[in-house]
Design a protein around this motif. Structure first.
Motif, PDB file in Angstrom:
ATOM      1  N   CYS A  68       0.819  -1.222   0.000  1.00 31.40           N
ATOM      2  CA  CYS A  68       0.000   0.000   0.000  1.00 31.40           C
ATOM      3  C   CYS A  68       0.845   1.262   0.000  1.00 31.40           C
ATOM      4  N   ASP A  69       1.994   1.200   0.639  1.00 32.15           N
ATOM      5  CA  ASP A  69       2.892   2.351   0.677  1.00 32.15           C
ATOM      6  C   ASP A  69       3.650   2.550  -0.632  1.00 32.15           C
ATOM      7  N   GLY A  70       3.489   1.623  -1.554  1.00 25.73           N
ATOM      8  CA  GLY A  70       4.156   1.736  -2.840  1.00 25.73           C
ATOM      9  C   GLY A  70       5.620   1.352  -2.827  1.00 25.73           C
ATOM     10  N   ASP A  71       6.036   0.634  -1.781  1.00 22.87           N
ATOM     11  CA  ASP A  71       7.451   0.279  -1.657  1.00 22.87           C
ATOM     12  C   ASP A  71       7.849  -0.901  -2.539  1.00 22.87           C
ATOM     13  N   LEU A  72       6.892  -1.770  -2.838  1.00 22.23           N
ATOM     14  CA  LEU A  72       7.190  -2.979  -3.602  1.00 22.23           C
ATOM     15  C   LEU A  72       6.722  -2.793  -5.042  1.00 22.23           C
ATOM     16  N   LEU A  73       7.665  -2.563  -5.929  1.00 24.11           N
ATOM     17  CA  LEU A  73       7.338  -2.231  -7.311  1.00 24.11           C
ATOM     18  C   LEU A  73       6.416  -3.258  -7.955  1.00 24.11           C
ATOM     19  N   PHE A  74       6.674  -4.520  -7.701  1.00 22.82           N
ATOM     20  CA  PHE A  74       5.852  -5.586  -8.280  1.00 22.82           C
ATOM     21  C   PHE A  74       5.096  -6.364  -7.209  1.00 22.82           C
ATOM     22  N   GLN A  75       4.930  -5.728  -6.047  1.00 23.63           N
ATOM     23  CA  GLN A  75       4.197  -6.324  -4.923  1.00 23.63           C
ATOM     24  C   GLN A  75       4.853  -7.616  -4.447  1.00 23.63           C
ATOM     25  N   GLN A  76       6.188  -7.641  -4.505  1.00 16.69           N
ATOM     26  CA  GLN A  76       6.925  -8.828  -4.095  1.00 16.69           C
ATOM     27  C   GLN A  76       8.145  -8.440  -3.264  1.00 16.69           C
TER      28      GLN A  76
END
Length: 222
Positions: free
Chosen positions: A46-54
């Motif tokens: 949600c914070d946008g830290d994981l570019l590909f949600q991984q």
């Protein structure tokens, strides 16, 4: 002065372990933020830290890097573990990818049911001794130096040693027919930074157990 790299993953091996190995081999201290709940993982997304949600994710030099190979290559470049020429870099990447393929077979093992685990053990030994170890044995014999590529430690060496030790955890005598790899294991294990990482109390993670499998399934909803 930049802070220590920060690693985001679970408190276990998985895809982060090779990154821990490489940082340790480079003599770089790092800190870790362990995921134990689904909520922690979702917050990173949600914070946008994981570019590909991984994950894995590594905060380093003002970046939030994801994708294991990209992280490894950045660290290898930064700490002079990625060769001196385009040809050396290509060979290092090729050899490292082979070791990673072998380790992937072992990473799958704890997530299988007992009947499948027995088959997986046979597959690991077969692939290691027929497909992978003979290749590295020949590379070392033909190259005639202490390392896989050039005349210095590289990402390929670190990953191969990690793979060798993982296979030996499953099949202790797996190097019995590979004298060059036997010598290589001893030689690379005795490099001071690596020897330190292999000592008890380091940030090297143990063989995955049932508790680790449960946490993985909980965090990633498997």
């Amino acid at each position: 002065m930049a802070g220590k790299p920060k690693l985001y993953y679970l408190n276990g091996r998985g895809r982060m372990e090779s990154i821990r190995w490489l940082l340790a081999a480079a003599g770089v201290e790092f800190v870790e933020d362990f995921l134990t709940t689904r909520e922690q993982y979702e917050k990173l997304i949600c914070d946008g830290d994981l570019l590909f949600q991984q994950v894995p994710m590594v905060e380093i030099d003002g970046m939030k890097l994801v994708q294991t190979r990209a992280i490894l290559n950045y660290i290898a470049e930064k700490y002079n573990l990625h060769g001196k020429t385009p040809k050396e870099k290509a060979l290092i990447d090729m050899y490292a990818e082979g070791a990673a393929d072998l380790m992937q077979l072992i990473m799958m093992y704890p997530f299988l049911q007992p009947p499948q685990q027995e088959k997986q053990l046979d597959l690991i030994l077969q692939r290691a001794t027929i497909r992978y170890f003979p290749v590295y044995e020949k590379i070392l014999k033909d190259h005639g130096r202490d390392f896989l590529v050039g005349d210095q430690l590289s990402l390929a060496d670190v990953q191969l040693l990690e793979a060798i030790l993982m296979v030996k955890e499953k099949h202790a005598d797996s190097l019995s027919n590979f004298p060059f790899l036997q010598d290589y294991e001893v030689r690379i294990s005795n490099i001071p930074t690596i020897a330190k990482f292999l000592q008890p109390g380091s940030q090297r993670k143990p063989i995955p157990d049932e508790n680790y499998v449960k946490i993985v399934k909980r965090v990633f909803q498997l």
